[in-house]
Write an enzyme that holds these catalytic residues in place. Structure first.
Site, PDB file in Angstrom:
ATOM      1  N   GLN A 112      42.951  39.465  40.495  1.00  0.00           N
ATOM      2  CA  GLN A 112      42.714  39.393  39.065  1.00  0.00           C
ATOM      3  C   GLN A 112      43.046  40.689  38.342  1.00  0.00           C
ATOM      4  O   GLN A 112      42.505  40.977  37.293  1.00  0.00           O
ATOM      5  CB  GLN A 112      41.263  38.963  38.805  1.00  0.00           C
ATOM      6  CG  GLN A 112      41.003  37.543  39.307  1.00  0.00           C
ATOM      7  CD  GLN A 112      39.588  37.076  39.041  1.00  0.00           C
ATOM      8  OE1 GLN A 112      38.642  37.800  39.265  1.00  0.00           O
ATOM      9  NE2 GLN A 112      39.439  35.858  38.564  1.00  0.00           N
ATOM     10  N   ASN A 241      35.254  45.931  38.382  1.00  0.00           N
ATOM     11  CA  ASN A 241      35.491  44.534  38.731  1.00  0.00           C
ATOM     12  C   ASN A 241      36.952  44.137  38.655  1.00  0.00           C
ATOM     13  O   ASN A 241      37.773  44.810  38.051  1.00  0.00           O
ATOM     14  CB  ASN A 241      34.641  43.618  37.840  1.00  0.00           C
ATOM     15  CG  ASN A 241      35.075  43.645  36.401  1.00  0.00           C
ATOM     16  OD1 ASN A 241      36.191  43.271  36.088  1.00  0.00           O
ATOM     17  ND2 ASN A 241      34.203  44.093  35.509  1.00  0.00           N
ATOM     18  N   CYS A 242      37.237  43.032  39.289  1.00  0.00           N
ATOM     19  CA  CYS A 242      38.575  42.447  39.288  1.00  0.00           C
ATOM     20  C   CYS A 242      38.543  41.097  38.588  1.00  0.00           C
ATOM     21  O   CYS A 242      39.141  40.125  39.045  1.00  0.00           O
ATOM     22  CB  CYS A 242      39.087  42.301  40.718  1.00  0.00           C
ATOM     23  SG  CYS A 242      39.132  43.848  41.633  1.00  0.00           S
ATOM     24  N   VAL A 243      37.799  41.024  37.484  1.00  0.00           N
ATOM     25  CA  VAL A 243      37.704  39.788  36.719  1.00  0.00           C
ATOM     26  C   VAL A 243      39.044  39.508  36.038  1.00  0.00           C
ATOM     27  O   VAL A 243      39.920  40.374  35.982  1.00  0.00           O
ATOM     28  CB  VAL A 243      36.562  39.910  35.683  1.00  0.00           C
ATOM     29  CG1 VAL A 243      36.971  40.818  34.544  1.00  0.00           C
ATOM     30  CG2 VAL A 243      36.120  38.551  35.168  1.00  0.00           C
TER      31      VAL A 243
END
Length: 428
Positions: A112, A241-243
């Site tokens: 992501q 995060n890897c949102v």
């Protein structure tokens, strides 16, 4: 708590033998940055490149974006609990190199990470096509655990931003803006006739590389709490995060949260900005109920007349958003939601995964399913190897000439749900 933010405006970035600022130009020492990054033995190689507005440059995959800053007065240091000792921040003076950014890139950790184009059609969807970017490209050692990979990359970006920020320590700011939130009873007494407004700030914390850090603590490990807004502006919250890239709240966005900025602008005029209720986004229903109950309790305890709520991510967190909306309304506050939408490529599906009747005032930051064309760029910083597996990409997205067809959500901050982007939606 009073914070002075000294802004030094940056209009260009160039390589030099040392790192300093002169006449609006940021000069950075490439070798010193590489040496700093490679102090972490989890990383085996690093490079630095520059990307400026208007250039035919594509950066991918992008992990985080950080504004270089330095704390010059007051307790604590930049990013407490991570690269400095745990001390409360949010007071004193901090200098920021406005118009500059550190962008981290490298082989993908999750799936992501996103794209930044510095020119062309896709550039207009990201705010980072307008910043002078110092790009740090790193490679982790083979076989490293994904969480260790993410940690090493996160620390690399934060350390480089702090290193560059030191160039602002002794400078005279071009502009100084003062932000102040007083202790609760003093704040109430100062503007007794204005509506009391708070900001419910939801942090991505669902795990599996969907993490945010509060004074160095993983956000899933705390319960909803109250924060002075200036703490957030001073580096207390860091992205890890890897949102989905379109609504990823980068560390840059935490430092420059537009909801906080705009509430301060109206403070003492149209409203009394009381502060921030910080909460997380949970995976399990019981945790969602528990934390949203506590959010509602804080709204009631503070006697808030109105709240603005923002989320990070979409899908599962939409339920946290709606629970917070329903319980803040039940506590007596008028609620405004800020979010983005995902109605499918044809625009015919429900935009959010959950909804409640109380969600009757919503600000949309755009929809992420729109297919757009990315023209080929003369230069790629990072790699295009993972485009088709990134959120928004698909088999056939990457063309032989280097152009891309993909959903808008592949672009960093294109629909970010705190409003620091260039899209909106209107109902006619």
């Amino acid at each position: 708590m009073k914070l002075e933010l000294g802004k030094i405006f940056i209009h260009d970035v160039q390589f030099a033998e040392r790192t300093y600022v002169e006449n609006g130009t940021l000069y950075v020492c490439r070798q010193e940055i590489i040496s700093l990054v490679l102090e972490d033995d989890r990383l085996v190689s690093a490079d630095v490149d520059l990307a400026k507005p208007g250039e035919s440059v594509r950066i991918a995959p992008v992990k985080d974006v950080i504004e270089p800053r330095v704390k010059v007065e007051g307790d604590g240091g930049l990013f407490p609990g991570i690269i400095n000792k745990v001390r409360q921040v949010g007071a004193g003076r901090t200098h920021a190199l406005v118009g500059a950014a550190v962008v981290t890139s490298g082989r993908i950790v999750g799936f992501q990470e996103g794209i930044i184009d510095m020119s062309g059609e896709a550039a207009k969807y990201t705010p980072f096509s307008r910043t002078n970017n110092v790009c740090v490209i790193f490679r982790a050692k083979e076989g490293i655990d994904a969480h260790e990979h993410e940690t090493a990359g996160r620390l690399a970006g934060l350390k480089v931003a702090a290193y560059i920020g030191e160039a602002a320590r002794e400078l005279t700011p071009d502009e100084i803006v003062t932000y102040e939130t007083k202790p609760y009873l003093e704040q109430i007494a100062e503007y007794p006739d204005l509506p009391k407004v708070g900001y419910i700030h939801m942090l991505q914390s669902q795990g599996l590389l969907h993490d945010t850090y509060y004074y160095g603590v993983d956000a899933k490990k705390f319960i909803p709490t109250f924060m002075y807004p200036t703490e957030i502006m001073d580096g207390a919250i860091v992205s890890g995060n890897c949102v989905a890239p379109c609504d990823k709240v980068t560390t840059f966005h935490h430092l420059n949260n537009p909801v906080i900025e705009d509430l301060y602008k109206q403070h003492g005029k149209d409203l009394n900005f009381i502060g921030v209720i910080l909460t997380n986004e949970n995976v399990f229903l019981a945790d969602k109920e528990r934390c949203s109950d506590m959010v509602g309790k804080l709204v009631e305890f503070l006697g808030l007349d109105g709240v603005i709520i923002t989320e990070e991510g979409y899908g599962n967190p939409d339920t946290d958003l709606m629970m917070n909306c329903r319980k803040a309304t039940a506590a007596g506050a008028k609620v405004v939601l800020i979010t983005d939408e995902f109605p499918g490529r044809d625009g015919k599906s429900q935009s959010l995964a959950d909804a409640v009747p109380e969600a009757d005032t919503v600000v949309s930051c755009g929809q992420g399913n729109l297919i757009i064309h990315f023209p080929p760029m003369d230069k790629v910083i990072g790699t295009l190897e993972f485009v088709e597996t990134m959120i928004g990409g698909y088999e056939g997205s990457l063309k032989p000439d280097g152009s891309i067809d993909a959903e808008l959500q592949i672009i960093i901050a294109s629909t970010i749900a705190n409003g620091y982007n260039h899209l909106a939606a209107r109902t006619y």
